[in-house]
Design a protein around this motif. Structure first.
Motif, PDB file in Angstrom:
ATOM      1  N   GLY A  46       0.789  -1.230   0.000  1.00 37.49           N
ATOM      2  CA  GLY A  46       0.000   0.000   0.000  1.00 37.49           C
ATOM      3  C   GLY A  46       0.818   1.275   0.000  1.00 37.49           C
ATOM      4  N   LYS A  47       2.147   1.151  -0.094  1.00 42.44           N
ATOM      5  CA  LYS A  47       2.970   2.350   0.026  1.00 42.44           C
ATOM      6  C   LYS A  47       2.790   3.304  -1.163  1.00 42.44           C
ATOM      7  N   SER A  48       2.720   2.769  -2.387  1.00 48.44           N
ATOM      8  CA  SER A  48       2.507   3.653  -3.548  1.00 48.44           C
ATOM      9  C   SER A  48       1.124   4.281  -3.493  1.00 48.44           C
ATOM     10  N   THR A  49       0.141   3.480  -3.089  1.00 50.29           N
ATOM     11  CA  THR A  49      -1.228   4.002  -3.003  1.00 50.29           C
ATOM     12  C   THR A  49      -1.264   5.152  -1.999  1.00 50.29           C
ATOM     13  N   ALA A 171       8.800  10.467  -4.087  1.00 49.60           N
ATOM     14  CA  ALA A 171       9.637   9.689  -5.003  1.00 49.60           C
ATOM     15  C   ALA A 171       9.213   8.229  -4.854  1.00 49.60           C
ATOM     16  N   ASP A 172       8.479   7.719  -5.849  1.00 45.91           N
ATOM     17  CA  ASP A 172       7.929   6.370  -5.736  1.00 45.91           C
ATOM     18  C   ASP A 172       8.843   5.376  -6.446  1.00 45.91           C
ATOM     19  N   GLU A 173       9.633   4.652  -5.680  1.00 47.42           N
ATOM     20  CA  GLU A 173      10.594   3.691  -6.224  1.00 47.42           C
ATOM     21  C   GLU A 173      11.469   4.362  -7.275  1.00 47.42           C
ATOM     22  N   ALA A 174      11.843   5.613  -6.982  1.00 43.20           N
ATOM     23  CA  ALA A 174      12.546   6.426  -7.979  1.00 43.20           C
ATOM     24  C   ALA A 174      13.876   5.826  -8.403  1.00 43.20           C
TER      25      ALA A 174
HETATM   26 MG    MG Z   1       4.605   0.524  -5.772  1.00 39.11          MG
END
Ligand code: MG
Ligand code: SF4
Length: 326
Positions: A46-49, A171-174
Motif C-alpha cells: 500500500g505504500k505507492s497508493t 519519489a515512488d521507487e525512484a
Molecule cells: Mg509501488
C-alpha cells in the motif's frame, strides 16, 4: 490522518461488488517540513497508493491529508491545480512515465507550459538551467528520452519534478530500477537538491537498504498498515517490529564478523482483500502468540521517537527476544 483507500472487487456479469482490497487501511503519519521520510514494505503493502492519495492523484476512501494545514482532498479543482505546483511525484520507471514522443526539452518544460505564463524562450532557458542542475548536458535537450540511459532518464524525471520549485516531492521507487552505483548517484542528487531547495521528501522503496542513507525517519508498511515508524539510525540499530527485523535480515551483513539474528520470512504476503485477523503479520511472525491473532495492535510510541504496532515489540520489556530465535 486515518487514511483508508479501498478498491472494490467486482465479480460476475452484473459486476457486483463482492469485497474490497484494503490497500491502505487506517494510516496516520506526519512528515516534517524539510525531512525525508522513507516508506518501505513489500510490493502490494500500500505504500505507492498512500503516496498517490497524499498527492490526491487518487481519492481517499476515508480520512484526510493536510499539507501545510490545508486539506488536500477538499480543495476545489482550481485550488488543487495551484497546489500541484508545490507537490510533485517522481516515478519508478522513467521510461514509462516520460512520453516517448516528446523531446526532452518538452518533457521537462511541460509543467512550466501548463502552470506558468512563461514565453517559449523563457521556458527554454529554464530547461537549460534545470538540466544543468540535475547533471545533464543541456545541449542534448532536442533529443528523445530513449536516447538517454536509465540513470539519465531518472534525472530527466527529477528535472521535470523540480521545474516549478515544489516544496514536497513523492519519489515512488525512484531508484529501484537502477544499478546500485547509479542508485547512489541519483540519491546523492536528490539529497543535494533537498538542501538547495528546502524540499520535503516522501521516499518510497521496497527495501530498507535503499532508504537508509537518504531518510531522516522511516516508516514500515505491511498489508495496508503502518507497523513501525522511527528515526532512521535508531530503527536500523534496534528494530522493534518483527517485520522490520525481517526486512533488515534480508540486507547482506555489513561485516562478516558482526552476527545478526536473522528472521527469514515464510510464505507469501496474504491477500489485502482478506487480511488475517488481529495483527496482520501473525501468519508470518516467529513471535506470534495467541493474543496476536485476536487483537489488532495499534501504532504506539513505546520509546522516544519510536512507534510500533506490535503486542510484543523486540527488545522492550515483556516483548520479543531476537536472540531466542536460534
Ligand atoms: Mg509501488
Ligand atoms: Fe508478531 Fe504478535 Fe507483534 Fe504481530 S503483534 S508482529 S504477530 S508479536
Amino acid at each position: 490522518n486515518n487514511v483508508k483507500k479501498y478498491f472494490p472487487i467486482h465479480k460476475g456479469l452484473l459486476n457486483r461488488v463482492v469485497g474490497n482490497v484494503k490497500a491502505v487501511d487506517d494510516v496516520s503519519l506526519t512528515i516534517r517540513e524539510g525531512e525525508t521520510f522513507g516508506l518501505v514494505g513489500e510490493s502490494g503493502c500500500g505504500k505507492s497508493t498512500l503516496g498517490r492519495v497524499i498527492l490526491r492523484l487518487q481519492s481517499a476512501t476515508e480520512g484526510s491529508v493536510k499539507i501545510n494545514g490545508r486539506d488536500v482532498h477538499s480543495l476545489s479543482n482550481r485550488e488543487l491545480n495551484k497546489m500541484r505546483e508545490e507537490m510533485q511525484i517522481i516515478f519508478q520507471d522513467p521510461f514509462g512515465s516520460l512520453n516517448p514522443r516528446f523531446l526532452v526539452k518538452d518533457v521537462i518544460g511541460e509543467p512550466l507550459k501548463i502552470h506558468t505564463k512563461m514565453s517559449a524562450k523563457e521556458i527554454d532557458e529554464r530547461v537549460v538551467e534545470l538540466m544543468k542542475l540535475v547533471g545533464l548536458d543541456p545541449t542534448r535537450r532536442n533529443r528523445y528520452p530513449h536516447e538517454f540511459s536509465g540513470g539519465q532518464r531518472q534525472r530527466i524525471g527529477i528535472a521535470r519534478a523540480i521545474a516549478l520549485k515544489p516544496k514536497f516531492i513523492v519519489a515512488d521507487e525512484a531508484v529501484s530500477a537502477l544499478d546500485v552505483s547509479v542508485q547512489s548517484q541519483v540519491i546523492n542528487l536528490l539529497m543535494r537538491l533537498q538542501k538547495e531547495m528546502g524540499l520535503t521528501f516522501l521516499f518510497i522503496a521496497h527495501g530498507l537498504n535503499v532508504v537508509r542513507h537518504i531518510s531522516d525517519r522511516v516508516g514500515v508498511m505491511y498489508l495496508g498498515k503502518m507497523v513501525e515508524v522511527g528515526e532512521t539510525e535508531s530503527l536500523y540499530a534496534s528494530p522493534l517490529h518483527p517485520y522490520t527485523a525481517a526486512l533488515l535480515s534480508a540486507i547482506p551483513k555489513p561485516s562478516p564478523t558482526k552476527k545478526r539474528n536473522r528472521i527469514v520470512l515464510q510464505g507469501d504476503v496474504p491477500s489485502p482483500a482478506n487480511p488475517p485477523s488481529g495483527c496482520r503479520f501473525h501468519t508470518r511472525c516467529p513471535f506470534a502468540q495467541e493474543k496476536c491473532s485476536q487483537v489488532e495492535p495499534k501504532l504506539e510510541e513505546v520509546l522516544p521517537g519510536r512507534e510500533v504496532a506490535c503486542h510484543f515489540p523486540i527488545g522492550v520489556e515483556g516483548g520479543s527476544d531476537l536472540s531466542k530465535l536460534q
